[in-house]
Design an enzyme around this catalytic site. Structure first.
Site, short mmCIF file in Angstrom:
data_model
loop_
_atom_site.label_atom_id
_atom_site.label_comp_id
_atom_site.label_asym_id
_atom_site.label_seq_id
_atom_site.Cartn_x
_atom_site.Cartn_y
_atom_site.Cartn_z
N GLN A 187 -68.92 -19.37 1.47
CA GLN A 187 -68.85 -17.97 1.89
C GLN A 187 -70.21 -17.47 2.36
O GLN A 187 -70.30 -16.73 3.34
CB GLN A 187 -68.35 -17.11 0.73
CG GLN A 187 -67.89 -15.71 1.13
CD GLN A 187 -66.61 -15.75 1.97
OE1 GLN A 187 -65.84 -16.69 1.90
NE2 GLN A 187 -66.40 -14.71 2.76
N GLU A 223 -60.40 -37.30 -15.98
CA GLU A 223 -60.78 -37.35 -17.40
C GLU A 223 -60.20 -36.16 -18.18
O GLU A 223 -60.85 -35.62 -19.07
CB GLU A 223 -62.29 -37.46 -17.56
CG GLU A 223 -62.82 -38.79 -17.04
CD GLU A 223 -64.23 -39.10 -17.45
OE1 GLU A 223 -64.63 -38.71 -18.57
OE2 GLU A 223 -64.94 -39.74 -16.65
N ALA A 242 -47.88 -41.86 -15.83
CA ALA A 242 -48.65 -41.48 -17.02
C ALA A 242 -50.04 -41.03 -16.62
O ALA A 242 -50.97 -41.82 -16.52
CB ALA A 242 -48.75 -42.68 -17.98
N PHE A 271 -72.50 -19.27 3.73
CA PHE A 271 -72.72 -19.89 5.04
C PHE A 271 -71.82 -19.29 6.11
O PHE A 271 -72.08 -19.48 7.31
CB PHE A 271 -72.45 -21.40 4.95
CG PHE A 271 -73.63 -22.22 4.51
CD1 PHE A 271 -74.32 -23.00 5.42
CD2 PHE A 271 -74.01 -22.22 3.18
CE1 PHE A 271 -75.39 -23.79 5.02
CE2 PHE A 271 -75.08 -23.01 2.77
CZ PHE A 271 -75.78 -23.79 3.69
N GLU A 324 -51.44 -44.32 -15.09
CA GLU A 324 -50.38 -45.04 -14.40
C GLU A 324 -49.57 -44.05 -13.56
O GLU A 324 -49.72 -42.83 -13.73
CB GLU A 324 -49.48 -45.76 -15.42
CG GLU A 324 -50.24 -46.79 -16.26
CD GLU A 324 -49.34 -47.54 -17.24
OE1 GLU A 324 -48.11 -47.35 -17.19
OE2 GLU A 324 -49.88 -48.33 -18.04
#
Length: 387
Positions: free
Chosen positions: A335, A362, A128, A337, A125
Site C-alpha cells: 500500500q 507447521e 491429513a 508503494f 498427506e
C-alpha cells in the site's frame, strides 16, 4: 531494540545478514521466477557453518540451539524466505533425531547435516493436513526391516534432501497412537518423488510429494520406540515453530525496510510521502508489531534452549503472532508503494506472497489458536486444583 546477544550469536547474525545482502539479494528474483532449488546458496551457508548452529558440539556442530538458529533464519529470510527455507526446513527435519534419536543415529546423521547435507520432515498427506489423525502411510515390520508404503504431500526440501524423518503407522489399529518415526535416506530403493508443486510464494523452496513404495528401512532407523510418532511430531513442531516465527519476522522486516526507503524517496504533491501522517502511522504500526513479534520469538527460543518445561503454547503463540504480523506488514508495504508495489519490479509483492505460507505450514494459525486455548484451559484447571 537491542537484544542481549553473546559474541557468538552476534557473529551468526552478522554472517547470515552478510549472506543475505551479498549472495541472496542479487539472485532472489531469479529464483522466484525460475523456481529452481538454490543449491549455490545452500553451499555458501554450509561453508559458513550455518548448518552447524543447531547441531550439538559432540556431533560436529556449534551447539548454539534454537535461538541462534532463529537468528540465522530471520536474517536469511530478510533476503529471501524461499531460499532461507532450505535451511529452516533442514532444522525441522533434524529435530526428531536431535530430540529422540539414539546415540548411534546421532553420530551417523548429525555430523552429515552439520556439514551441509539437508533434511526434510514428512508427516502431511493428501487427506491429513491439520488432521494428523488421518495419516495412512504404513510401516510394517519384516525381520530386520520396516517396509514403508504411502504418500507424503507438500514436503519442504522434498526430492532435494538427503535425509527424511517420516511419521508412519506401525499399528494402524491404534490410529495415530500407533504411529512411529523413521529416518529414510535418499537413494533407498522404493523412495520416489512426485510432482514439484508450483506455489504462490517461497518459490525457491522445493515442495514435493514423497512416495514410499516398499521402501526397506533398517530397524536401526526407528527413532525412539514404536508408537512414539505422534509425540515426536508434536515435540518437533514445538521446537521448530519459533523458526517459522523468525522467518516471518525476517520477511516483515524486509518489507518494512523497503517501505521506509520508498516513502522517503517517493514524492507526491511536491513532498516525500513519508511526510504524510497517514504513511507515518502505517510505518509506526509496522515497526511496533515487528518488534513485538521479534521479542516474543526470541523469548520463546531462549526458553526452549533453557529447557523450561512445556512450551507448546508459547511456541504456537510466537508462530501465530509473527506470521499474522508478516502478512499485515507486507500488505501495508504494498500500500505504501501504491501501484508500483503491485508490480514485480519491486520486491514487496514477492514478500507478501512469501509471507502467506507462514500462516499455514507447521500448523495453520487457526489450529494453533486451538492449541493455545487448550493449554490455557489446562493451566486454569491446574490452578483451580492447586497443582
Amino acid at each position: 531494540m537491542l537484544y542481549p546477544l553473546t559474541e557468538e550469536e552476534k557473529m551468526i547474525k552478522e554472517i547470515a545478514r552478510r549472506i543475505a545482502r551479498e549472495k541472496i539479494l542479487p539472485v532472489r528474483a531469479k529464483y522466484d521466477e525460475t523456481e529452481e532449488f538454490p543449491w549455490e546458496i545452500v553451499k555458501i551457508m554450509a561453508d559458513a557453518d550455518l548448518f552447524r548452529v543447531f547441531i550439538p558440539v559432540e556431533y560436529e556442530g556449534l551447539g548454539m540451539g534454537v535461538f541462534a538458529m532463529c537468528l540465522a533464519v530471520e536474517e536469511l529470510s530478510w533476503g529471501c524466505a524461499g531460499i532461507a527455507l532450505s535451511y529452516a526446513g533442514t532444522a525441522l527435519g533434524t529435530f526428531p533425531i536431535l530430540l529422540f534419536g539414539n546415540e548411534e543415529q546421532k553420530r551417523k546423521y548429525l555430523p552429515q547435516i552439520a556439514s551441509g547435507k539437508i533434511a526434510a520432515f514428512c508427516i502431511t498427506e493428501p487427506q491429513a493436513g491439520s488432521d494428523v489423525l488421518s495419516i495412512k502411510t504404513r510401516a510394517e515390520k519384516e525381520g530386520d526391516y520396516y517396509i514403508l508404503n504411502g504418500l507424503k504431500q507438500f514436503i519442504t526440501n522434498g526430492g532435494e534432501a538427503d535425509f527424511y524423518t517420516v511419521i508412519a503407522l506401525t499399528d494402524p489399529k491404534k490410529g495415530i497412537r500407533g504411529a512411529s518415526a523413521f529416518i529414510v535416506e535418499k537413494g533407498m530403493e522404493g523412495l520416489k518423488f512426485g510432482k514439484k508443486e508450483k506455489k504462490l510464494g517461497i518459490r525457491a523452496s522445493a515442495t514435493r510429494e514423497v512416495i514410499f513404495e516398499n521402501v526397506k528401512v533398517p530397524k536401526e532407523n526407528l527413532i525412539g520406540k514404536e508408537g512414539m510418532g505422534l509425540l515426536i511430531a508434536m515435540k518437533t513442531f514445538d521446537h521448530a515453530r519459533p523458526g517459522v516465527a523468525a522467518q516471518a519476522v525476517g520477511i516483515a522486516q524486509a518489507a518494512f525496510d523497503a517501505a521506509v526507503e520508498y516513502a522517503i524517496e517517493r514524492k507526491q504533491f511536491g513532498q516525500p510521502i513519508f511526510s504524510f501522517q497517514a504513511i507515518q502511522h502505517m510505518l509506526a504500526d509496522m515497526a511496533i508489531k515487528i518488534e513485538a513479534a521479534r521479542a516474543l520469538t526470541y523469548s520463546v527460543a531462549r526458553a526452549i534452549d533453557r529447557k523450561e518445561g512445556d512450551f507448546s503454547k508459547e511456541s504456537s503463540m510466537a508462530k501465530c503472532f509473527a506470521s499474522d504480523v508478516a502478512m499485515e506488514v507486507t500488505i501495508n508495504a504494498i500500500q505504501v508503494f501504491g501501484g508500483y508495489g503491485y508490480m514485480r519490479d519491486y520486491p514487496v509483492e514477492k514478500m507478501m506472497r512469501d509471507a502467506k505460507i507462514t500462516q499455514i505450514y507447521e500448523g495453520t494459525n487457526q489450529i494453533l489458536r486451538n492449541i493455545i486455548s487448550s493449554n490455557i484451559l489446562k493451566e486454569k484447571r491446574k490452578v483451580a486444583q492447586g497443582i
